[in-house]
Enzyme design. Structure first.
Site, PDB file in Angstrom:
ATOM      1  N   SER A  44      -9.952   2.285   2.631  1.00 17.94           N
ATOM      2  CA  SER A  44      -8.991   2.950   1.774  1.00 17.94           C
ATOM      3  C   SER A  44      -8.028   1.989   1.084  1.00 17.94           C
ATOM      4  O   SER A  44      -7.420   2.362   0.086  1.00 17.94           O
ATOM      5  CB  SER A  44      -8.180   3.943   2.609  1.00 17.94           C
ATOM      6  OG  SER A  44      -7.355   3.264   3.538  1.00 17.94           O
TER       7      SER A  44
ATOM      8  N   SER B  88     -10.374   0.261   6.997  1.00 17.06           N
ATOM      9  CA  SER B  88      -9.713   0.312   5.687  1.00 17.06           C
ATOM     10  C   SER B  88      -9.063  -0.983   5.241  1.00 17.06           C
ATOM     11  O   SER B  88      -8.638  -1.094   4.097  1.00 17.06           O
ATOM     12  CB  SER B  88      -8.657   1.422   5.676  1.00 17.06           C
ATOM     13  OG  SER B  88      -9.278   2.669   5.520  1.00 17.06           O
TER      14      SER B  88
ATOM     15  N   LYS C 290       0.854  -1.200   0.000  1.00 17.14           N
ATOM     16  CA  LYS C 290       0.000   0.000   0.000  1.00 17.14           C
ATOM     17  C   LYS C 290       0.887   1.246   0.000  1.00 17.14           C
ATOM     18  O   LYS C 290       1.921   1.271   0.694  1.00 17.14           O
ATOM     19  CB  LYS C 290      -0.900  -0.027   1.237  1.00 17.14           C
ATOM     20  CG  LYS C 290      -1.971   1.066   1.267  1.00 17.14           C
ATOM     21  CD  LYS C 290      -2.848   0.961   2.523  1.00 17.14           C
ATOM     22  CE  LYS C 290      -3.958   2.023   2.511  1.00 17.14           C
ATOM     23  NZ  LYS C 290      -4.835   1.922   3.691  1.00 17.14           N
TER      24      LYS C 290
END
Lengths: 495, 512
Positions: free
Chosen positions: A160, A184, A79
């Site tokens: 997210s 998330s 990420k």
């Protein structure tokens, strides 16, 4: 050989171990898959094939020498919230420009230390603020999943960590790192038929992870199976003296917990997680989960977490408050982008107006407001008090149960544009997940079925603080019972 | 002379008398090797931006980690100020934007400081021979916080440069109660606080480098108002205060406070009001000017720093520090009274300042205490005061002054001559013995030479001889006229005659 990308992490490591294929071969397959699929999915915002192949080569040598780490040769996606040394890190925000950190986050370092290979950086909501991945500076991730029969509207993989979830679901990496501030990891995992865990706050170091809300942020993996998740969590978590909130605790052997029977465990069903207007399918899925655990000998206990309804408002005070301060460092002075104004104040205004997207700006304004003199007591301080009540709720129920079972999300994935005009509707995505962040508890999302449009749905298991073991154990039981094997049909170009 | 009475400081305006009320916030840099929340060095004078860690530069994902050594120094200082040590304290963020503040917030302790209430005894030494006195100042709190970097505006016409070497350096902010009632007292308070910090070793007290600086809050009120405030705790009895920022010299503190009090009186007496604001002192003009008005005041949005856990101290940790405390100025004062037999006043003057005490101890080592005290306290400090110099600026080293005292002790010169020698030492930088040698100031102890002088004077002044005899006959054991003879002999010897020898020979010749 394109099947290699469909392997689970555990399977791939076994294959590498018995020399069925090399890390270089495995990595090449992923690179090819990413190259073909990414223009359609937009899961990766930075591909690092050369670095990946180099790491794979070194890994193969290590393995040949008998020095294999626990993730030796496994290609992973990272990420973009994780700072990666010499590799651009932007948190998917314009304000970081082409920032290249001269340092590595502790969690990714832990992965590299065990021989993992980095395929690239994954898309996400800007600064991890969003539940749909549409606030990214690089544009939204398109979910590999599509609704059955209907129009082929682009769906969100959630957020997210949308890039992480989509990449795992579409076999563009064996597994991915993610982060969870209000859901998330768990919400995108639920939306994409993958498994994701947010460990206990303090288990994984926050050092080198771009901060959103310090008291809530926690790193965790998104993977294809519960066992993969357990393995990655073991490696990602560590005590780190560079993070003052890092816990100095042993990391247990969680992979062993995945197959441990749930017989005799007491599983709490919190009534407050039954929302008005929640789709029947969600309730049905929950009942299915309860049935599976009962069938395997667990005891089901109805419990109450009376302050649950305040969790979302509390979260949307605490998280923006911390963010408004954490993001003050992005001022255009030392790194990232700068928009020169007529004077200092103007430069700040121009830089931050241009650098931050709409949702980030909205949260910074909310956060600044709730900390302002005259409002602090009514908002921030009160929210902190309620946060304590929420924590106490959990402490109370964990006197009588070993884990809690809830739906992971109040709905399946939605199409882009369906909710983006209403921030509050968007925030509701986190209604079942924020509680674990506020209380610092471990929570895992495990795929449990499909809705009537053929989209995955997840169940969440919340454990006591530091009792990830219970999460893995219950999630393992659900995984076995659900036997969730559906993959999204690959509508995107394949290698 | 030490008096218990504290003189009241009054300023006379056109409408009557005014009093001054002051409270100080002192920022003392902790003498630690590393910064408060990072491992970067605190060394002074390094190349700009060379002592900057990733944390200090607020790189993305970097986190603060408390430096235990700084916590220890804060506790040590708290104990030195006889203050309450809070076993629970917490770090808050003070949010504002400025280029020399990379994080966009300063980590400080707002709601829960590490040190609570304490007290400091201040020694005041007014100039012009007024009596010295002591008074107590309440310490409200001491907390830990980060220093900011430095903005440099004069390297370019249109750009500001930022040096982050100071960014994140540990400071102790020490906040006093509004117990200070004159500009002189304000300077004396900082002097005493500095002496304690230096003795503790928690701050080097180097004001020139900015390692100790004071924000002075000044307000004025009518006589009687302060007593009402003290009785009720109600600040409305006091005038509106202005804060003068960042002063790094005792002289400036005093000058700024004096100017500021008069400025406020002038405003009030001409029907205007004092606006609460932050001001800066300009040493070139001797005036203060507005830095920030109340309207421009930041809303700092303090909140607990979620990157840091609350600071919980083990009582044993505190006790260990307490057991290792060094001698503090007030204790030193008592020791000086016992060990050197000094008066409370002399001991106070010497111990009020760590540098003075160190200077004195060096001079006194192996010498007559009385002489050492007189020469340090009276002669040297008298000179320094006249010249507005600090002990650190002394033109005579302790060793050099000791050399001068040695010449008195072995009767090479008299005390009177020594005073002249001291001034010459200051002028020339030469040692006392060199000056005595070069100028032939060696004391005359040769009795023959003195006898000759005495005989000459007696022969030339029969009237005075008769007077001495008359006084003796009248029963005076020490005839007054004897003094006249001593003076004459000393004068004729150019001050070099040994006064004791002169006395003895005169007594013999005059048959006393």
């Amino acid at each position: 050989m394109s099947d290699l990308t469909r392997l689970s992490l555990t399977e791939a490591l076994q294959g590498l171990d018995r020399k069925a294929f090399s890390s270089v071969e495995l990595t090449e397959h992923f690179i090819a898959a990413i190259e073909a699929a990414n223009p359609s999915l937009n899961a990766y915002i930075l591909e690092t094939p050369e670095r990946a192949l180099e790491m794979a080569k070194v890994s193969d040598t290590r393995r040949a020498k008998g020095e294999a780490g626990r993730l030796e040769g496994a290609p992973l996606g990272i990420k973009d919230l994780y700072c990666t040394k010499d590799v651009r890190t932007t948190a998917c925000s314009n304000i970081l420009g082409e920032f290249v950190p001269p340092y590595e986050s502790t969690v990714t370092q832990n992965l590299w230390d065990q021989g993992a290979v980095m395929l690239g950086k994954l898309n996400m909501d800007e600064f991890a603020m969003g539940s749909s991945n549409e606030t990214s500076r690089f544009g939204p991730v398109i979910s590999p999943w599509r609704r059955k029969g209907g129009a082929n509207a682009g769906l969100t993989p959630g957020g997210s960590s949308g890039g992480s979830a989509a990449a795992v679901a579409a076999d563009l990496c064996l597994a991915a790192t993610a982060t969870d501030t209000g859901g998330s990891i768990r919400q995108p995992a639920a939306f994409t038929g993958t498994v994701g865990i947010k460990p206990t706050y303090g288990r994984a170091s926050r050092y080198g992870i771009v901060a959103f809300a310090s008291s809530l942020d926690q790193a965790g993996p998104i993977a294809k199976t519960v066992a993969d998740c357990a393995l990655l969590t073991e490696i990602m978590c560590s005590h780190d003296s560079r993070d003052s909130t890092s816990l100095n605790v042993e990391t247990p052997d969680w992979t062993a917990d995945v197959s441990r029977p749930v017989k005799g465990m007491r599983i709490g069903i919190p009534k407050e997680y039954r929302l008005d207007g929640m789709p029947d399918e969600i309730e049905a899925l929950w009942q299915k989960g309860i049935g599976w655990l009962k069938d395997q000998g667990a005891e089901i206990v109805d419990v109450s977490l009376p302050h649950t309804k305040y969790a979302l408002p509390v979260y949307y005070i605490v998280a923006p408050a911390e963010a408004s301060s954490n993001l003050a460092r992005y001022d255009g002075m030392r790194y990232g982008t700068r928009q020169l104004g007529s004077d200092l104040l103007h430069t700040y205004e121009q830089t931050r107006a241009a650098g931050f997207g709409k949702e980030v700006q909205r949260r910074l304004l909310i956060g600044t407001y709730v900390l302002s003199s005259g409002y602090y007591d009514a908002y921030y301080l009160r929210a902190q008090k309620v946060r304590q009540k929420i924590l106490q709720d959990f402490r109370d129920v964990f006197q009588t149960v070993d884990a809690l079972l809830t739906p992971a999300t109040p709905s399946a994935a939605f199409a882009y544009g369906e909710r983006s005009d209403d921030p509050v509707a968007m925030y509701l995505n986190d209604v079942f997940t924020v509680t674990a962040n506020l209380a610092g508890l471990p929570g895992i999302s495990v795929p449990a079925g499909l809705d009537n449009q053929g989209l995955p749905l997840g169940l969440q298991v919340i454990g006591k603080a530091l009792d990830e073991a219970a999460c893995f154990r219950v999630a393992g039981a659900i995984e076995r019972a659900a036997n969730f094997t559906t993959k999204p049909s690959a509508w995107w170009p394949s290698a | 002379m030490l008096t218990e009475t504290r003189p009241s400081y009054r300023l006379t305006g056109s409408t009557g008398d005014w009093e001054v009320v002051m409270g100080l916030e002192v920022h003392a840099q902790i003498a630690s090797k590393a910064k408060l929340f990072s491992g970067a060095s605190t060394a002074y004078g390094a190349e700009p931006n060379s002592n900057v860690s990733l944390v200090d530069a607020a790189m993305p994902g970097m986190l603060p980690v408390i430096n235990r050594a700084c916590v220890e120094e804060a506790v040590r200082t708290g104990l030195g100020l006889k203050a309450k040590i809070n076993l629970y304290s917490r770090f808050d963020r003070k949010n504002y934007f400025y280029p020399d503040l990379p994080q966009g917030y300063q980590i400080s302790q707002f709601a829960h400081p590490i040190v609570g209430e304490g007290e400091l005894l201040v020694d005041v030494e007014p100039a012009h021979g007024e009596p010295s006195y002591q008074f107590p100042v309440g310490i409200e709190r001491l907390h830990l916080e980060q220093d900011a970097g430095k903005s440099i505006h004069d390297m370019s016409d249109d750009e500001t440069y930022v040096d982050l070497n100071r960014s994140g350096v540990a400071l102790m902010e020490i906040v006093s109660r509004p117990d200070i009632r004159s500009p002189l007292e304000a300077a004396a308070y900082v002097k005493k606080l500095r002496a304690i910090l230096i003795a503790l070793g928690s701050c080097d007290g180097d004001m020139e480098k900015g390692n100790l600086r004071a924000d002075v809050n000044v307000s004025v009120c009518r006589p009687g108002a302060y007593e009402k405030f003290k009785a009720t705790g109600d600040f409305s009895h006091l005038g509106t205060r202005c804060e003068i920022k960042n002063m790094n010299s005792f002289r400036f503190i005093q000058q700024a406070a004096e100017y500021e009090a008069l400025r406020q009186i002038e405003l009030l007496e001409t029907g205007q009001q004092v606006d609460q604001e932050t001001r800066l002192f300009d040493p070139n003009t001797g005036r203060t000017r507005t830095m920030r008005s109340k309207e421009d005041a930041h809303d700092y949005r303090y909140f607990p720093d979620p990157d840091l856990l609350p600071l919980r101290l083990d009582p044993d940790f505190v006790e260990k520090i307490r057991a290792s405390l060094p001698e503090l100025p007030d204790e030193k004062r008592i020791r000086y009274m016992h060990e050197y037999g000094l008066s409370a006043y002399d001991a106070g003057v010497l111990t009020a300042d760590a540098d003075r005490a160190a200077y004195f101890e060096e001079v006194a080592r192996g010498r007559d205490t009385r002489l050492a005290v007189n020469w340090v306290n009276q002669e040297l400090f008298g000179y320094l005061n006249k010249q507005s110099l600090e002990i650190t600026d002394t033109p005579i080293s302790a060793a050099a002054l000791g050399g001068l005292i040695d010449l008195i002790t072995d009767q090479t010169i008299s005390g009177k001559i020594a005073k002249d020698v001291m001034l010459k030492m200051i002028d020339t930088g030469k040692s006392a013995s060199d000056i005595v040698e070069a100028e032939g100031l060696k004391q005359v102890t040769d009795t023959g030479a003195i006898e000759t002088l005495v005989n000459e004077i007696m022969a030339a002044n029969p009237k005075q001889v008769a007077q001495v005899q008359a006084q003796k006959e009248a029963g005076h054991a020490k005839p007054k006229a004897l003094g006249w003879f001593v003076g004459q002999v000393m004068k004729n010897s150019g001050g070099k005659a040994n006064p004791q020898a002169v006395n003895e020979i005169l007594k013999e010749k005059l048959d006393l």
